[in-house]
Write an enzyme that holds these catalytic residues in place. Structure first.
Site, PDB file in Angstrom:
ATOM      1  N   GLU A 233       0.888  -1.179   0.000  1.00  0.00           N
ATOM      2  CA  GLU A 233       0.000   0.000   0.000  1.00  0.00           C
ATOM      3  C   GLU A 233       0.913   1.212   0.000  1.00  0.00           C
ATOM      4  OE1 GLU A 233      -3.354   0.250   0.074  1.00  0.00           O
ATOM      5  OE2 GLU A 233      -3.773  -1.885   0.218  1.00  0.00           O
ATOM      6  N   CYS A 267      -2.310   9.460   2.341  1.00  0.00           N
ATOM      7  CA  CYS A 267      -1.925   8.930   1.034  1.00  0.00           C
ATOM      8  C   CYS A 267      -2.931   9.363  -0.026  1.00  0.00           C
ATOM      9  CB  CYS A 267      -1.815   7.416   1.100  1.00  0.00           C
ATOM     10  SG  CYS A 267      -3.286   6.630   1.752  1.00  0.00           S
TER      11      CYS A 267
HETATM   12  P1  NAD Z   1       8.467   4.764   4.770  1.00  0.00           P
HETATM   13  O1  NAD Z   1       8.487   3.946   3.551  1.00  0.00           O
HETATM   14  O2  NAD Z   1       9.580   5.679   5.035  1.00  0.00           O
HETATM   15  O3  NAD Z   1       8.345   3.847   6.083  1.00  0.00           O
HETATM   16  C1  NAD Z   1       7.263   2.962   6.284  1.00  0.00           C
HETATM   17  C2  NAD Z   1       7.674   1.879   7.275  1.00  0.00           C
HETATM   18  O4  NAD Z   1       8.714   1.083   6.697  1.00  0.00           O
HETATM   19  C3  NAD Z   1       8.224   2.406   8.591  1.00  0.00           C
HETATM   20  O5  NAD Z   1       7.711   1.613   9.627  1.00  0.00           O
HETATM   21  C4  NAD Z   1       9.726   2.202   8.429  1.00  0.00           C
HETATM   22  O6  NAD Z   1      10.419   2.034   9.648  1.00  0.00           O
HETATM   23  C5  NAD Z   1       9.777   0.921   7.620  1.00  0.00           C
HETATM   24  N1  NAD Z   1      11.006   0.712   6.839  1.00  0.00           N
HETATM   25  C6  NAD Z   1      11.774   1.652   6.247  1.00  0.00           C
HETATM   26  N2  NAD Z   1      12.781   1.057   5.549  1.00  0.00           N
HETATM   27  C7  NAD Z   1      12.631  -0.272   5.714  1.00  0.00           C
HETATM   28  C8  NAD Z   1      13.345  -1.415   5.236  1.00  0.00           C
HETATM   29  N3  NAD Z   1      14.392  -1.294   4.430  1.00  0.00           N
HETATM   30  N4  NAD Z   1      12.902  -2.637   5.595  1.00  0.00           N
HETATM   31  C9  NAD Z   1      11.808  -2.775   6.380  1.00  0.00           C
HETATM   32  N5  NAD Z   1      11.109  -1.749   6.873  1.00  0.00           N
HETATM   33  C10 NAD Z   1      11.494  -0.504   6.544  1.00  0.00           C
HETATM   34  O7  NAD Z   1       7.090   5.541   4.694  1.00  0.00           O
HETATM   35  P2  NAD Z   1       6.552   6.652   5.688  1.00  0.00           P
HETATM   36  O8  NAD Z   1       7.260   7.910   5.392  1.00  0.00           O
HETATM   37  O9  NAD Z   1       6.508   6.106   7.071  1.00  0.00           O
HETATM   38  O10 NAD Z   1       5.024   6.744   5.227  1.00  0.00           O
HETATM   39  C11 NAD Z   1       4.566   7.644   4.281  1.00  0.00           C
HETATM   40  C12 NAD Z   1       4.234   6.911   2.998  1.00  0.00           C
HETATM   41  O11 NAD Z   1       3.209   5.949   3.222  1.00  0.00           O
HETATM   42  C13 NAD Z   1       3.679   7.845   1.946  1.00  0.00           C
HETATM   43  O12 NAD Z   1       4.208   7.524   0.703  1.00  0.00           O
HETATM   44  C14 NAD Z   1       2.185   7.553   2.000  1.00  0.00           C
HETATM   45  O13 NAD Z   1       1.491   7.889   0.831  1.00  0.00           O
HETATM   46  C15 NAD Z   1       2.214   6.083   2.222  1.00  0.00           C
HETATM   47  N6  NAD Z   1       0.928   5.600   2.710  1.00  0.00           N
HETATM   48  C16 NAD Z   1       0.176   4.797   1.898  1.00  0.00           C
HETATM   49  C17 NAD Z   1      -1.075   4.378   2.317  1.00  0.00           C
HETATM   50  C18 NAD Z   1      -1.928   3.490   1.459  1.00  0.00           C
HETATM   51  O14 NAD Z   1      -2.883   2.928   1.972  1.00  0.00           O
HETATM   52  N7  NAD Z   1      -1.645   3.327   0.179  1.00  0.00           N
HETATM   53  C19 NAD Z   1      -1.561   4.768   3.565  1.00  0.00           C
HETATM   54  C20 NAD Z   1      -0.760   5.598   4.337  1.00  0.00           C
HETATM   55  C21 NAD Z   1       0.485   6.007   3.915  1.00  0.00           C
END
Ligand code: NAD
Length: 508
Positions: A233, A267
């Site tokens: 997502e 998002c």
């Molecule tokens: P992010 O990708 O930076 O981090 C998300 C999660 O992944 C965090 O818990 C982080 O610690 C973890 N993470 C980071 N690198 C990792 C790795 N290499 N291996 C495993 N885990 C890892 O995203 P963010 O900044 O926390 O969230 C914002 C993003 O989420 C935006 O792009 C937003 O649009 C998206 N989002 C999408 C939806 C949807 O339903 N499509 C909903 C909410 C947010």
């Protein structure tokens, strides 16, 4: 062992720190989750749902204090924490309480006549240990809803919430402990990227990831090493199209709310607005006026809270600067409000074009960029000109036009005369296309996405041999040929009775 600072983004205060889970702790959590799986999946669905009901009642009873804590961790205003974090989670639990039984029970399916004598059904089995990795923008709901869905289906869960909102991570753990799920059934792994990587290396049976496209790609690559199925997502750059015949007052209010609610950090935030040329002037003046009237702060009567993530705050500033340097005009906003907090003014940009980051990359902040269009074809082309495909909205009083346009939209979720709302309806599948990810959660599809669909064929035949079994004989070939022509040939019909007779004759 690492520590994570806890920042209150709406005051700029450091309010504590939280220990990150080490590799050894993640491994141990995985062992406990595996050990807990057999008895959790064998528990009847109604007993599993009893835990969800307890959770629902706890969330409603403690809503005010939960809202307070989530607000201080995220900078959200209280009404948004209540609606998008608590209310949404509770609605989903209620949905499963009412519908999980009919969704998860085995389904009888038809069996083709050529397979005469058999009965077929699909059974839904839990997958095993599900890893859930979640973001900071709705950190409570986006952790708990997938966790509840996976648990309802009979999986055990390892949840790694975002390190940007550690108070919420601790809060979720505290709530799950209070509801006292059996040991090992659902565990919270506090930490950042490193903890997330350890979690994938511990080889869960499925990964449910919500976050950015960049991390989604890394997670998919890491999961490929062990062939772990992944549900992604990801981000969005959601367009809204306003046609001249729309209810302009409702559309303008929706655009302002869709762009600035949660300080634009959804998002599905409205990030791009396309307005039909003849009403462009009327719409932008309405938007400017309404955006300027919004009250910024975290008081009970404020509309726009602070942003949550210092990293995202920089992205917002960078996108605005890029747009302005390429000729965009700031109609209002564009600045940080106080030096020490993450409050950012609601910002409206015009004179934008698709060469700017503001029209191409996810901004995830309180900014809306507006462009005029002069034909349906142009509106569709501009709205679809994105690597993302999460959510879009179409505004017109003409139902036929709305349907025609919506069929051309390359988005997983479509709103007509509304914004962002599909994700709040537990009956609707939710998810993106293109770089917004794949897989659907919410609705029956969502619950089933945490299951293996297992096909079961039960033969009621008492004959020693079946239609196409050894030894092959000439009359078998002829019978199969006859069945082929009578079942599927031109103008041929065969009744179940005739098929039965054919079989009986052949099998004698
Ligand atoms: P992010 O990708 O930076 O981090 C998300 C999660 O992944 C965090 O818990 C982080 O610690 C973890 N993470 C980071 N690198 C990792 C790795 N290499 N291996 C495993 N885990 C890892 O995203 P963010 O900044 O926390 O969230 C914002 C993003 O989420 C935006 O792009 C937003 O649009 C998206 N989002 C999408 C939806 C949807 O339903 N499509 C909903 C909410 C947010």
């Amino acid at each position: 062992m690492g520590y994570i600072d806890i920042l209150n983004p709406s005051t700029g205060e450091m309010i504590g720190s939280m220990e990150e889970k080490t590799k050894e702790e993640v491994t141990l959590a995985m062992e406990q989750a595996r050990a807990a799986f057999p008895s959790w999946k064998e528990l009847s669905l109604s007993k599993r749902l009893d835990y969800m009901k307890q959770l629902r009642e706890y969330l409603v009873e403690h809503a005010d204090e939960l809202v307070e804590k989530i607000a201080s961790d995220t900078g959200k205003v209280h009404i948004e924490a209540l609606m998008s974090e608590i209310f949404a989670t509770v609605d989903f639990i209620r949905y499963y309480e009412k519908n999980a039984d009919s969704i998860l029970k085995p389904k009888k399916v038809p069996t083709p006549l050529v397979l005469y004598g058999r009965h077929s059904e699909v059974q839904y089995r839990p997958i095993g240990v599900v890893a859930i990795i979640s973001p900071w923008n709705n950190p409570f709901q986006l952790s708990l809803v997938p966790a509840i869905t996976a648990l309802t289906a009979g999986n055990t869960v390892l949840l790694k919430p975002s390190e940007i909102t550690p108070l919420t991570s601790l809060l979720i753990e505290e709530i799950l402990t209070t509801v006292s799920f059996p040991e090992g059934v659902v565990q919270v792994l506090h930490g950042g990227k490193k903890t997330g990587k350890h979690l994938i290396q511990s080889r869960p049976d499925k990964i449910f990831f919500t976050g950015s496209v960049a991390t989604g790609k890394k997670i998919m690559a890491a999961a490929a090493e062990h062939l772990i199925p992944v549900h992604l997502e990801l981000g969005g750059k959601d367009p809204m199209i306003i046609f001249a015949d729309a209810d302009l007052e409702r559309a303008a209010n929706a655009a302002v709310w869709g762009a600035f609610t949660n300080a634009g950090q959804s998002c599905m935030s409205v990030e791009r607005l396309y307005v039909e040329f003849s009403v462009y002037g009327a719409v932008i003046s309405r938007l400017k006026e309404k955006a300027e009237q919004l009250r910024i702060g975290n008081g009970a009567n404020d509309d726009v809270g602070s942003m949550t993530s210092p990293r995202q705050f920089k992205v917002v500033q960078e996108h605005i600067a890029d747009a302005v340097s390429k000729g965009a005009t700031l109609l209002c906003g564009g600045k940080q409000l106080h030096d020490d907090t993450l409050h950012f003014e609601p910002t409206v940009l015009v004179d934008v074009n698709h060469s700017m980051k503001i029209m191409q990359e996810e901004t995830l902040g309180p900014v809306i960029a507006i462009m005029p269009f002069s034909s349906e074809e142009e509106a569709v082309r501009l709205a679809n000109d994105s690597v993302y495909g999460l959510n879009c909205s179409i505004w017109t009083r003409d139902t036929k036009k709305a349907e025609r346009i919506s069929r051309q939209m390359e988005y997983g979720n479509i709103c007509i005369n509304d914004v962002m709302i599909n994700a709040a309806n537990p009956h609707l599948p939710f998810g993106g296309i293109k770089q917004s990810g794949f897989g659907r959660y919410h609705g029956p599809e969502g619950l089933l996405s945490f299951c293996h669909s297992v096909s079961v064929t039960h033969s009621k035949n008492s004959r020693a041999k079946d239609l196409n079994w050894y030894p092959y004989e000439q009359d078998q070939l002829e019978a199969i040929r006859k069945i082929l022509h009578t079942l599927h040939g031109k103008n041929k019909k065969i009744s179940p009775k005739e098929i039965k007779e054919l079989y009986e004759k052949l099998m004698k």
